[in-house]
Design a protein around this motif. Structure first.
Motif: not given
Length: 251
Positions: A34, A78, A81-82, A85-86, A90-91
């Motif tokens: 990150s 990093g 990716e923030g 993240r929600d 992304a997952h």
């Protein structure tokens, strides 16, 4: 005697695991993934996820614009990716990022990955870039006692995001874009002007143009060109191709 021997063994340092990397005095551990510097390809990947989230209604237009601006300024992986993240995308993405259909406004990202920066420079002169040309990921515009004109109203966008770095010293940089793209700007001026007609396109597939720059006793201006739309231009090219084909076939 046995108790003294046991106490001495406890005080002696245990042997290191041979599988652990050895570091000399003063050496730092390798940075986490990150902390790596973000690449342009990674910024494009995050921007694609945000555009899909806007189309799905997960983000409002204001939230999308705010995150896109953050993506363009992000320095590390990093930080990028923030911004997602929600978001579910992304997952569930694979190693190569989420698969998505190519936008009708620009080719797939890999087709223009090797683009170099475009430079438009005017020193005691004028420089113009307009007409039917392929826009790269980044354009650098410099006007020193001169004038630079960049017209994207008939351009082919090779990337979903285009950044125009501009600087005007006793000169001017004038930028025109199609009216259906998103246009953002960050910059300032000293005894001059910096004006960007900020807007967000209602089409989540439309390109985003970010104008960053400064003017010193000069002017930087970015505005949409009314009546010019990316989709209309592409349709006109397609109609012209069909007309040429019919002419060639004798119809």
């Amino acid at each position: 005697m046995d108790l003294q021997k046991q106490d001495l063994q406890k005080r002696q340092p245990r042997d290191r695991d041979p599988d652990l990397p050895k570091r000399g005095p003063g050496e730092r551990a390798a940075p986490a993934a990150s902390e790596f510097r973000a690449s342009d390809a990674e910024r494009d990947r995050i921007a694609d996820i945000l555009r899909d989230a806007l189309a799905e209604g997960r983000l409002t237009a204001d939230e999308h614009a705010e995150r896109v601006e953050g993506v363009l300024r992000a320095k590390t992986v990093g930080e990028l990716e923030g911004f997602i993240r929600d978001l579910p995308a992304a997952h569930r993405q694979g190693p190569g990022g989420p698969s998505r259909a190519p936008s009708p406004y620009h080719p797939a990202t890999g087709a223009a990955e090797a683009d170099r920066d475009d430079h438009v420079v005017a020193v005691f002169s004028g420089a113009v870039r307009k007409g039917r040309w392929r826009v790269g990921r980044r354009i650098n515009a410099y006007a020193v006692f001169g004038a630079v004109e960049i017209d994207l109203s008939e351009a082919l966008f090779g990337h979903p995001h285009v950044v125009i770095k501009s600087f005007a010293l006793f000169g001017s940089v004038e930028i025109r874009v199609p009216e259906n793209v998103s246009l953002h700007g960050t910059g300032g001026c000293v005894l001059g002007s910096f004006e960007v007609d900020t807007r967000d396109s209602g089409d989540p597939q439309a390109p985003v143009v970010q104008v960053d720059g400064w003017s010193v006793l000069g002017a930087v201006e970015a505005r949409p060109r009314r009546g010019r739309r990316v989709a209309d231009l592409l349709g006109r090219v397609q109609r012209k191709g069909d007309k040429d084909l019919r002419k060639h076939l004798g119809h």
